[in-house]
Design an enzyme around this catalytic site. Structure first.
Site, mmCIF file in Angstrom:
data_model
loop_
_atom_site.group_PDB
_atom_site.id
_atom_site.type_symbol
_atom_site.label_atom_id
_atom_site.label_comp_id
_atom_site.label_asym_id
_atom_site.label_seq_id
_atom_site.Cartn_x
_atom_site.Cartn_y
_atom_site.Cartn_z
ATOM 1 N N ASN A 181 9.428 8.988 -5.626
ATOM 2 C CA ASN A 181 8.220 9.595 -5.070
ATOM 3 C C ASN A 181 8.230 9.260 -3.583
ATOM 4 O O ASN A 181 8.008 8.109 -3.202
ATOM 5 C CB ASN A 181 6.963 9.037 -5.734
ATOM 6 C CG ASN A 181 5.690 9.605 -5.141
ATOM 7 O OD1 ASN A 181 5.702 10.304 -4.146
ATOM 8 N ND2 ASN A 181 4.572 9.292 -5.770
ATOM 9 N N ARG A 205 6.215 9.583 -1.314
ATOM 10 C CA ARG A 205 4.949 9.079 -0.767
ATOM 11 C C ARG A 205 4.717 7.608 -1.105
ATOM 12 O O ARG A 205 3.787 6.995 -0.599
ATOM 13 C CB ARG A 205 3.790 9.922 -1.286
ATOM 14 C CG ARG A 205 3.883 11.371 -0.795
ATOM 15 C CD ARG A 205 2.698 12.177 -1.190
ATOM 16 N NE ARG A 205 1.517 11.641 -0.504
ATOM 17 C CZ ARG A 205 0.284 11.871 -0.880
ATOM 18 N NH1 ARG A 205 0.037 12.626 -1.934
ATOM 19 N NH2 ARG A 205 -0.722 11.358 -0.234
ATOM 20 N N CYS A 206 5.574 7.036 -1.952
ATOM 21 C CA CYS A 206 5.429 5.651 -2.392
ATOM 22 C C CYS A 206 6.323 4.747 -1.545
ATOM 23 O O CYS A 206 7.538 4.952 -1.463
ATOM 24 C CB CYS A 206 5.814 5.562 -3.868
ATOM 25 S SG CYS A 206 5.974 3.880 -4.494
ATOM 26 N N SER A 207 5.741 3.726 -0.948
ATOM 27 C CA SER A 207 6.518 2.829 -0.080
ATOM 28 C C SER A 207 7.612 2.093 -0.857
ATOM 29 O O SER A 207 8.719 1.922 -0.357
ATOM 30 C CB SER A 207 5.602 1.837 0.632
ATOM 31 O OG SER A 207 4.959 0.979 -0.294
ATOM 32 N N ARG A 230 10.454 4.497 -1.399
ATOM 33 C CA ARG A 230 11.212 4.686 -0.150
ATOM 34 C C ARG A 230 12.071 3.466 0.157
ATOM 35 O O ARG A 230 13.227 3.583 0.555
ATOM 36 C CB ARG A 230 10.262 4.979 1.021
ATOM 37 C CG ARG A 230 9.596 6.331 0.937
ATOM 38 C CD ARG A 230 8.892 6.695 2.246
ATOM 39 N NE ARG A 230 8.000 5.662 2.745
ATOM 40 C CZ ARG A 230 6.708 5.563 2.458
ATOM 41 N NH1 ARG A 230 6.138 6.438 1.642
ATOM 42 N NH2 ARG A 230 5.978 4.602 2.985
#
Length: 118
Positions: A9, A11-13, A16
């Protein structure tokens, strides 16, 4: 083709960071943005097996609003939860990295080192 796959995802730190850690080790995984392309029921069952789960509930994100909206609880069976996880992929913990017949959850991202160093 890469021997690694990440259910990601962007948008998920943590997701990433996990992807970045793989790339730091010169690994270019197959990236599946699971919110856009959720695993089907059979894939989710296989992911659970690769993670060594006793119950699929172990990778449910209980703090997601959809968990509360659907009034889910930890007493539900895998056969009840899996279709809901496919329909509402936000319920699936992230990121999940797979290599062969093993998988880990990248929380913390360093968990993927177990796959890399194997």
């Amino acid at each position: 083709m890469s021997e690694y796959t990440i259910y990601h995802n962007p948008r998920c730190s943590k997701s990433r960071q996990t992807l970045a850690l793989l790339e730091e080790h010169n690994i270019q995984p197959i990236v599946i943005e699971y919110l856009k392309n959720p695993p089907n029921e059979q894939e989710l069952e296989k992911i659970g097996e690769k993670l060594g789960l006793e119950s699929i509930h172990q990778i449910i994100r209980e703090k997601e609003s959809i968990y509360k909206e659907l009034d889910l609880d930890d007493l539900m069976s895998d056969s009840e939860l899996i279709p809901l996880m496919v329909e509402y992929p936000k319920l699936i913990e992230r990121p999940i990295v797979i290599k062969g017949d093993r998988a880990v959850i990248g929380r913390p991202p360093e968990n993927v080192l177990a796959l890399i160093n194997d």
